[in-house]
Design a protein around this motif. Structure first.
Motif, PDB file in Angstrom:
ATOM      1  N   SER A 168     -74.528 -24.026  75.354  1.00  0.00           N
ATOM      2  CA  SER A 168     -74.821 -24.721  76.601  1.00  0.00           C
ATOM      3  C   SER A 168     -73.534 -25.246  77.215  1.00  0.00           C
ATOM      4  O   SER A 168     -72.543 -25.443  76.514  1.00  0.00           O
ATOM      5  CB  SER A 168     -75.801 -25.874  76.361  1.00  0.00           C
ATOM      6  OG  SER A 168     -75.286 -26.792  75.418  1.00  0.00           O
ATOM      7  N   PHE A 169     -73.578 -25.446  78.532  1.00  0.00           N
ATOM      8  CA  PHE A 169     -72.419 -25.945  79.286  1.00  0.00           C
ATOM      9  C   PHE A 169     -71.169 -25.143  78.925  1.00  0.00           C
ATOM     10  O   PHE A 169     -70.131 -25.694  78.550  1.00  0.00           O
ATOM     11  CB  PHE A 169     -72.203 -27.438  79.019  1.00  0.00           C
ATOM     12  CG  PHE A 169     -73.371 -28.302  79.399  1.00  0.00           C
ATOM     13  CD1 PHE A 169     -73.624 -28.605  80.732  1.00  0.00           C
ATOM     14  CD2 PHE A 169     -74.243 -28.790  78.436  1.00  0.00           C
ATOM     15  CE1 PHE A 169     -74.705 -29.399  81.094  1.00  0.00           C
ATOM     16  CE2 PHE A 169     -75.324 -29.578  78.776  1.00  0.00           C
ATOM     17  CZ  PHE A 169     -75.565 -29.883  80.113  1.00  0.00           C
ATOM     18  N   MET A 228     -67.533 -25.314  82.571  1.00  0.00           N
ATOM     19  CA  MET A 228     -67.661 -26.370  83.577  1.00  0.00           C
ATOM     20  C   MET A 228     -66.736 -26.161  84.776  1.00  0.00           C
ATOM     21  O   MET A 228     -66.696 -26.969  85.689  1.00  0.00           O
ATOM     22  CB  MET A 228     -67.397 -27.733  82.931  1.00  0.00           C
ATOM     23  CG  MET A 228     -68.419 -28.097  81.852  1.00  0.00           C
ATOM     24  SD  MET A 228     -70.140 -27.800  82.346  1.00  0.00           S
ATOM     25  CE  MET A 228     -70.341 -29.027  83.633  1.00  0.00           C
ATOM     26  N   GLU A 270     -75.679 -25.381  85.204  1.00  0.00           N
ATOM     27  CA  GLU A 270     -74.515 -25.834  84.450  1.00  0.00           C
ATOM     28  C   GLU A 270     -74.747 -25.748  82.938  1.00  0.00           C
ATOM     29  O   GLU A 270     -73.824 -25.441  82.188  1.00  0.00           O
ATOM     30  CB  GLU A 270     -74.141 -27.252  84.868  1.00  0.00           C
ATOM     31  CG  GLU A 270     -73.636 -27.311  86.304  1.00  0.00           C
ATOM     32  CD  GLU A 270     -73.208 -28.701  86.739  1.00  0.00           C
ATOM     33  OE1 GLU A 270     -73.495 -29.673  85.993  1.00  0.00           O
ATOM     34  OE2 GLU A 270     -72.596 -28.817  87.810  1.00  0.00           O
ATOM     35  N   LYS A 271     -75.980 -26.010  82.499  1.00  0.00           N
ATOM     36  CA  LYS A 271     -76.253 -25.957  81.063  1.00  0.00           C
ATOM     37  C   LYS A 271     -76.474 -24.524  80.577  1.00  0.00           C
ATOM     38  O   LYS A 271     -75.982 -24.159  79.502  1.00  0.00           O
ATOM     39  CB  LYS A 271     -77.479 -26.806  80.719  1.00  0.00           C
ATOM     40  CG  LYS A 271     -77.766 -26.861  79.224  1.00  0.00           C
ATOM     41  CD  LYS A 271     -78.918 -27.812  78.891  1.00  0.00           C
ATOM     42  CE  LYS A 271     -79.157 -27.866  77.389  1.00  0.00           C
ATOM     43  NZ  LYS A 271     -80.262 -28.798  77.030  1.00  0.00           N
TER      44      LYS A 271
END
Length: 299
Positions: A96-97, A100, A138-139
């Protein structure tokens, strides 16, 4: 010979020594942090988990979490909606993420926003649509972005729209005689999805802490990196249990209690979990549950 006097250390020397110690310590900690982070942030993954949720159940779950929680009008939808597309490594949660440096730009999905509001809209009232989509991008989307098929937000969210039409759970369940407002054994629901798509799905339930009633909330199907349907066997979810009950044709993967019937609730407004119902309503519901259980046990 006179005794040696202890050597006096000047304040300047002490300050320099402390500064060097802090500098070296910070450098070592930073290097250690980078090593650990690099090892933990393994952004590789195996399958896409395409998750659809039943709005009424999501609303019930949200209302149960905290007094005063409310839902958007999307909770009244009579069709399953998209929760997300999650690149996932088998046997673990995530990644996840992943990147960024790829922030969410609402302008990127402006041309499909109306369709997203129809099939991929937020239900919990604390999250506006852009906040919900921003979180999903984003995740999860930044991890899917490692694939050429998902270079930008548009491709990621548009794929969710396509899959929601192609793999329409509302139709699949209805064709199998599974309709809102009734109670089922989770195996019945699982088998309906397996029969429709030919691959093992994963079913998620929400259990109310007060009434102990269990509601079917999410159904997940899985895809390879080349968008081919695959079994969801091996995905790991953050749930209280992960039951794997065997039946003919493969494993039945669900986090729903295997010994409890699950409700496929009607659309909102619906009595929030824990709400005290009139005695006659409780009696009628208990009778219906007993009939359903007897029917299932003798079938």
């Amino acid at each position: 010979m006179p005794p040696m006097q202890p050597r006096k250390i000047s304040p300047t020397t002490v300050i320099i020594a402390i500064t060097l110690f802090i500098f070296v310590s910070c450098s070592l900690m930073n290097s250690f942090y980078k090593i650990i982070t690099n090892r933990l942030n393994d952004n590789s993954w195996d399958v896409y988990i395409f998750t659809q949720n039943w709005p009424a159940s999501v609303c019930l779950s949200w209302e149960e979490k905290q007094k005063g929680n409310a839902c958007f009008g999307a909770a009244n939808k009579t069709s399953w909606t998209v929760h997300g597309i999650w690149p996932t490594k088998l046997g673990t949660i995530g990644p996840s993420f992943c990147n960024m440096s790829l922030p969410f730009y609402p302008e990127g999905i402006y041309s499909i926003k109306d369709e997203l509001n129809e099939v991929w809209s937020p239900i919990e009232k604390h999250r506006k649509s852009n906040v919900f989509w921003k979180h999903e991008w984003e995740k999860h989307g930044t991890c899917a972005d490692t694939m050429p098929m998902y270079p930008f937000e548009y491709s990621y969210f548009n794929q969710g729209i396509k899959w929601s039409r192609q793999y329409n759970l509302t139709t699949v369940l209805s064709n199998a005689g599974i309709n809102p407002g009734k109670i089922y054994n989770v195996s019945t629901v699982w088998s309906a999805v397996k029969d429709a798509y030919g691959k093992n799905p994963h079913i998620v339930c929400f259990t109310d802490t007060a009434s102990k009633s269990s509601y079917i909330m999410e159904i997940r199907i899985c895809f390879s990196k080349t968008f081919e349907l695959v079994d969801c066997d091996g995905i790991k979810l953050q749930t209280r249990w992960d039951h794997r009950r065997k039946q003919s044709g493969g494993g039945n993967f669900t986090d729903c209690s295997p010994n409890q019937l699950v409700e496929y609730p009607l659309t909102s407004p619906f009595p929030p979990p824990g709400t005290v119902q009139p005695p006659e309503d409780v009696f009628i519901l208990d009778v219906l549950k007993a009939i359903q259980l007897l029917s299932w046990a003798t079938s």
